[in-house]
Scaffold this motif. Structure first.
Motif, short mmCIF file in Angstrom:
data_model
loop_
_atom_site.label_atom_id
_atom_site.label_comp_id
_atom_site.label_asym_id
_atom_site.label_seq_id
_atom_site.Cartn_x
_atom_site.Cartn_y
_atom_site.Cartn_z
N SER A 75 0.85 -1.19 0.00
CA SER A 75 0.00 0.00 0.00
C SER A 75 0.88 1.23 0.00
O SER A 75 1.75 1.39 0.87
N ILE A 76 0.70 2.09 -0.99
CA ILE A 76 1.46 3.34 -1.03
C ILE A 76 0.67 4.37 -0.22
O ILE A 76 -0.30 4.94 -0.69
N GLY A 77 1.10 4.53 1.01
CA GLY A 77 0.35 5.39 1.93
C GLY A 77 -0.70 4.58 2.68
O GLY A 77 -0.92 3.40 2.40
N ALA A 151 5.10 -4.52 7.13
CA ALA A 151 6.20 -3.62 7.49
C ALA A 151 6.32 -2.52 6.46
O ALA A 151 5.99 -2.73 5.28
N PRO A 152 6.82 -1.33 6.89
CA PRO A 152 7.03 -0.26 5.92
C PRO A 152 8.26 -0.50 5.06
O PRO A 152 9.21 -1.15 5.50
N GLY A 156 5.97 2.73 0.77
CA GLY A 156 5.02 1.63 0.75
C GLY A 156 4.90 0.95 2.10
O GLY A 156 5.74 1.15 2.99
N HIS A 157 3.84 0.18 2.24
CA HIS A 157 3.69 -0.65 3.42
C HIS A 157 3.36 -2.06 2.92
O HIS A 157 2.32 -2.27 2.30
N VAL A 158 4.29 -2.99 3.15
CA VAL A 158 4.18 -4.33 2.57
C VAL A 158 3.35 -5.23 3.49
O VAL A 158 3.57 -5.26 4.71
N VAL A 159 2.43 -5.94 2.88
CA VAL A 159 1.56 -6.87 3.61
C VAL A 159 1.81 -8.27 3.04
O VAL A 159 1.72 -8.47 1.83
#
Ligand code: FMN
Length: 213
Positions: A75-77, A151-152, A156-159
């Motif tokens: 997720s970007i933001g 994690a960031p 981005g925030h990686v899932v």
């Protein structure tokens, strides 16, 4: 200074060498997004704390393990999908074919009121087998996932999620496997969409075992 050009030139007289930190972020976004292609598109369904259904496309998406299967998206933001996954630990990756492209594209917008993207784009929310978020009935396949890690990374925030149930529509199965031409998922190409309908001929492509990963 490792960069050959301070900004994207109309034409390259010599190869581009770039420290991505040295370009405005919009230029780097355009460049990297046109190099890492095609990207599969995860059409992610989640459910909010208030029970509201959410659906959005994510092309920063891929497979990270196969035993047991794990997938990732980024997720970007801070977005609704990320918030919902962090809140309740579950999501579904719906894999769309050409027939769902218009609907998928629409879900990149937020609905105007309290309605969900399922209503906005007119797809059917069908109950999942193992997780609370519903799946998109019209999609060609669906991966029901539970959150294992997030994690960031940069902006981005990686899932990462473990796939706990896989649903494949009967129409894409032939000869003991998912037939690429029937499945034909939509992909992201630079700023456009594409599809994977053209398989390379055996003469063009290396043997299957070389393609395992
Ligand atoms: C094809 C496509 C791919 C996208 N991929 C991403 C992505 O990987 N990461 C991201 O943060 N946003 C991506 N977006 C934008 C989100 O879908 C958009 O911001 C959406 O409103 C997020 O919805 P949400 O807040 O309900 O999660 C993409 C949009 C499109 C049309």
């Amino acid at each position: 200074m490792f960069s050959s050009h301070p900004e994207p030139p109309p034409e390259l007289g010599a190869d581009l060498e770039l420290d991505p930190e040295e370009w405005a972020s919009q230029h780097t976004y355009t460049l990297i997004g046109s190099l890492v292609v095609p990207r599969p598109v995860a059409w992610v369904s989640t459910i909010g704390a208030d029970g509201r259904l959410n659906l959005a496309p994510y092309s920063y998406f891929n497979l990270v393990a196969d035993d047991p299967p794990h997938v990732m998206f980024s997720s970007i933001g801070a977005k609704d999908t990320l918030r919902n996954v962090r809140d309740n630990g579950e999501f579904v990756v719906n894999l769309a074919g050409r027939g769902q492209l218009g609907a998928l594209d629409k879900t990149a917008e937020s609905p105007p009121d309290d309605s969900s993207e399922f209503d906005l784009c007119g797809v059917t929310a069908e109950p999942s087998q193992r997780v609370r978020p519903p799946r998109v009935a019209e999609a060609k396949a669906q991966l029901e996932c539970v959150l294992v890690w997030h994690a960031p990374a940069g902006n981005g925030h990686v899932v990462v999620g473990r796939v706990v149930h896989i649903h494949v529509h009967r129409s894409v199965w032939s000869d003991g496997r998912v037939a690429p031409a029937l499945y034909d998922p939509v992909v992201r190409l630079s700023r456009r969409y594409g599809a994977l309908s053209a398989e390379l001929t055996p003469e063009e492509a290396p043997a299957d075992h070389a393609l395992a990963q």
